[in-house]
Design an enzyme around this catalytic site. Structure first.
Site: not given
Length: 475
Positions: A325-327
């Site tokens: 989700w973060h990248g």
């Protein structure tokens, strides 16, 4: 428009003043004002992506009504998956398409196939991960019959695009925010004062702590091979405070700003660097995201029920998804994997909830806090590095003790001054939070003298003149 910018310093008082003036006329007019202000706030980043935000909002609003009014389960399911598919499709195209295309091409080349895939020259819409998750939770809750759809388009649109939380959270739930938007708000001087104090505290964390740490962190991580083991350790710890000051600072400003409008947002941080184990850390760090994955992924997968093998699978899925989700980079996935590996021993030994009831502060507690902080800081290396290879090189350099000097931090007067500023700021942050956590406060409480010191440090030690974006805007 950045929270730490002059433009926001002008924008906020204007919206605040008009908001409480129109409050005397009608709630609908008040909500329309907030919605227009929110769209203006978002358009300041890139007006073209405002249409994507409006489309996503209209999609979830429409499918929510269609699901609720569906005459049978099949039709309800159709509208549910249409919304989920389109939302995740947009997120996938803008955020993950190039990652998958490049990763697949690289994997095929390693087994002898030379493939070329089209990549997209697109800019990641700011806040897309956050407002997409707002909409997903709303649609899922309607599908599961937890809530009824909101039939007022303005009210729902404001829930999705409320400007304090729009670009970097916290990730709100319809059950928490919608009822507040739908009821009349009454100005509270006490709440407004609390809001201003929280904004100042957030600005201190961002402008004084995070941005000063960033000066060293960026140079050390971008050229780690030229730094000694001591400097690499210092760079690691400085990044730990940079990302905490940056992200929790944003959350504090968001929560404080919202209090000015009489609206309460979900708390996103609970003194995470005083955690006693990794499980405790994730109950305290980015709480709105952790609870989102818990409620909408972990529990539906079976949660902590079933066999140990199933529990381990669920934990692994949650942490890998959190990393992803973060990248769109293998570094984030590996970061999630590291946290899963640190969490699993606690799960196997049934100690993953032990710290909830452990509230004593003694030598054992201090040891646990120190160890957890070091482990979390080491994992941050993979979060910050550009590639996994660079992260392992950085990690290896930390244990190359041929050189233990820290000349980089003191090689000229400017660096020495920034080192002093960063050290004082971090120490002040730790002392304030330690005082509050040992008193059992749910959020930082600041005296008038502390506020005075914070303002003094902001003007004398801050980087307000050189606005730096927030790290989580890229997610």
């Amino acid at each position: 428009m950045l929270f730490n910018s002059i433009s926001f310093l002008l924008f906020l008082p204007i919206v605040f003043a008009i908001y409480w003036i129109v409050n005397k006329r009608s709630l609908e007019l008040q909500n329309i004002l907030l919605l227009v202000a929110s769209y203006f706030f978002y358009a300041c980043w890139d007006w073209r992506f405002l249409f994507l935000l409006i489309f996503s909002t209209a999609l979830d609003y429409f499918t929510g009504l269609k699901m609720h009014d569906a005459k049978n389960q099949n039709l309800k399911t159709f509208w549910f998956w249409l919304s989920i598919g389109i939302n995740l499709g947009f997120l996938g195209v803008f955020k993950y398409y190039n990652f998958f295309a490049e990763s697949l091409a690289e994997a095929l080349s390693k087994i002898g196939f030379h493939a070329s895939f089209w990549t997209l020259e697109v800019i990641l819409p700011v806040g897309i991960s956050f407002y997409t998750f707002h909409g997903l939770s709303y649609v899922i809750d309607i599908y599961k019959n937890r809530i009824e759809p909101e039939r007022n388009m303005v009210t729902y649109s404001l829930f999705v695009s409320y400007f304090p939380l729009l670009v970097a959270g916290p990730i709100e739930r319809a059950t928490h925010l919608l009822p507040q938007i739908k009821k009349q708000r009454i100005f509270s001087y006490q709440l407004a004062v609390q809001g201003v104090k929280q904004i100042i505290w957030g600005l201190f964390k961002k402008v004084v702590v995070a941005d000063n740490c960033a000066f060293f962190v960026n140079q050390i991580f971008e050229n780690s091979s030229s730094h000694s083991a001591t400097e690499l350790w210092m760079g690691m710890f400085l990044f730990s405070f940079q990302i905490y000051g940056d992200f929790s600072g944003y959350s504090d400003i968001a929560l404080g700003t919202s209090k000015l409008f009489g609206i309460d947002l979900l708390r996103n941080f609970n003194f995470p660097y005083f955690s006693r184990d990794i499980a405790d850390f994730w109950r305290r760090w980015h709480i709105s995201l952790s609870s989102w994955f818990r409620d909408y992924v972990y529990i539906p997968l079976g949660g902590s029920q079933g066999s140990k093998a199933m529990q381990l699978r669920n934990v692994m899925v949650i942490f890998l998804l959190s990393g992803f989700w973060h990248g769109a980079n293998w570094t984030f996935i590996f970061w999630g994997l590291l946290h899963a590996l640190l969490f699993i021993p606690l799960l196997i030994s049934n100690k993953n909830r032990a710290s909830i009831s452990d509230t004593k502060y003694n030598f054992k507690a201090y040891s646990k806090i120190a160890l957890t902080f070091v482990l979390v800081s080491m994992a941050w290396i993979f979060f910050r590095a550009n590639t996994i290879t660079e992260a392992f090189q950085y990690f290896g350099g930390m244990f190359d003790f041929h050189s233990l000097s820290a000349n980089y931090f003191y090689k000229n007067s400017k660096y020495a001054l920034l080192t002093l500023i960063s050290s004082v700021a971090i120490l002040f942050l730790i002392l304030i939070e330690w005082k509050n956590v040992t008193k059992g406060n749910q959020e930082v409480r600041l005296s008038k003298w502390t506020i005075f010191v914070l303002l003094f440090m902001l003007f004398c030690m801050g980087t307000y003149r050189n606005q730096m974006s927030f790290i989580y805007f890229q997610f």
